[in-house]
Scaffold this motif. Structure first.
Motif, PDB file in Angstrom:
ATOM      1  N   ALA A   1      46.050  35.649  45.030  1.00  0.00           N
ATOM      2  CA  ALA A   1      44.670  35.469  45.480  1.00  0.00           C
ATOM      3  C   ALA A   1      43.777  36.613  45.012  1.00  0.00           C
ATOM      4  N   THR A   2      42.489  36.306  44.965  1.00  0.00           N
ATOM      5  CA  THR A   2      41.438  37.275  44.674  1.00  0.00           C
ATOM      6  C   THR A   2      40.485  37.291  45.864  1.00  0.00           C
TER       7      THR A   2
ATOM      8  N   GLU B   1      41.953  40.517  50.908  1.00  0.00           N
ATOM      9  CA  GLU B   1      41.102  41.558  51.477  1.00  0.00           C
ATOM     10  C   GLU B   1      41.706  42.948  51.341  1.00  0.00           C
ATOM     11  N   GLY B   2      42.824  43.052  50.649  1.00  0.00           N
ATOM     12  CA  GLY B   2      43.499  44.341  50.540  1.00  0.00           C
ATOM     13  C   GLY B   2      43.047  45.146  49.345  1.00  0.00           C
TER      14      GLY B   2
ATOM     15  N   ILE C   1      48.712  38.906  47.384  1.00  0.00           N
ATOM     16  CA  ILE C   1      49.498  37.721  47.729  1.00  0.00           C
ATOM     17  C   ILE C   1      49.258  37.419  49.200  1.00  0.00           C
ATOM     18  N   VAL C   2      48.867  36.172  49.472  1.00  0.00           N
ATOM     19  CA  VAL C   2      48.567  35.745  50.832  1.00  0.00           C
ATOM     20  C   VAL C   2      49.339  34.458  51.135  1.00  0.00           C
TER      21      VAL C   2
ATOM     22  N   PRO D   1      44.508  26.810  39.387  1.00  0.00           N
ATOM     23  CA  PRO D   1      44.527  26.559  37.943  1.00  0.00           C
ATOM     24  C   PRO D   1      43.496  27.384  37.168  1.00  0.00           C
ATOM     25  N   THR D   2      42.337  27.638  37.743  1.00  0.00           N
ATOM     26  CA  THR D   2      41.326  28.439  37.048  1.00  0.00           C
ATOM     27  C   THR D   2      41.801  29.883  36.906  1.00  0.00           C
ATOM     28  N   LEU D   3      42.365  30.429  37.963  1.00  0.00           N
ATOM     29  CA  LEU D   3      42.885  31.789  37.916  1.00  0.00           C
ATOM     30  C   LEU D   3      44.048  31.873  36.937  1.00  0.00           C
ATOM     31  N   GLU D   4      44.900  30.869  36.939  1.00  0.00           N
ATOM     32  CA  GLU D   4      46.063  30.875  36.058  1.00  0.00           C
ATOM     33  C   GLU D   4      45.638  30.912  34.595  1.00  0.00           C
ATOM     34  N   LYS D   5      44.595  30.178  34.241  1.00  0.00           N
ATOM     35  CA  LYS D   5      44.099  30.194  32.859  1.00  0.00           C
ATOM     36  C   LYS D   5      43.611  31.575  32.468  1.00  0.00           C
TER      37      LYS D   5
END
Length: 94
Positions: free
Chosen positions: A29-30, A35-36, A42-43, A66-70
């Motif tokens: 996650a972003t 929030e860390g 990772i959440v 999928p957008t983050l993975e790209k």
């Protein structure tokens, strides 16, 4: 994105300490979901349509939007000792 054996092993170990529902898993996650410290984390989250799933021996280790993975296609996720905080997950971009 490639995930090293060290990162896979650590994800499997951590998953074993959680009581996740079948629809849940760990998500890369972003912010604002993460929030860390740092840009990524990772959440625990619900699986979503279109998620890229990283599985080992049928065990869902990680969900990635999928957008983050790209945008992370040239990235290696590892679990290693770091100079800034001991053992942790890292994302190395090449």
């Amino acid at each position: 994105m490639d995930i090293t054996n060290n990162a896979r092993d650590e994800l499997k170990r951590i998953i074993g300490t959680y009581n996740l529902q079948p629809t849940q898993g760990f998500r890369l996650a972003t912010p604002p979901s993460w929030e860390g410290e740092g840009d990524f984390g990772i959440v625990v989250d619900e699986e979503r349509d279109g998620d890229h799933l990283v599985k080992v021996d049928g065990l869902k280790l990680l969900m990635i939007d999928p957008t983050l993975e790209k945008s992370l296609s040239a990235t290696i996720m590892d679990f290693k000792d770091t100079s800034s905080g001991g053992p942790r997950f890292t994302l190395d971009v090449y």
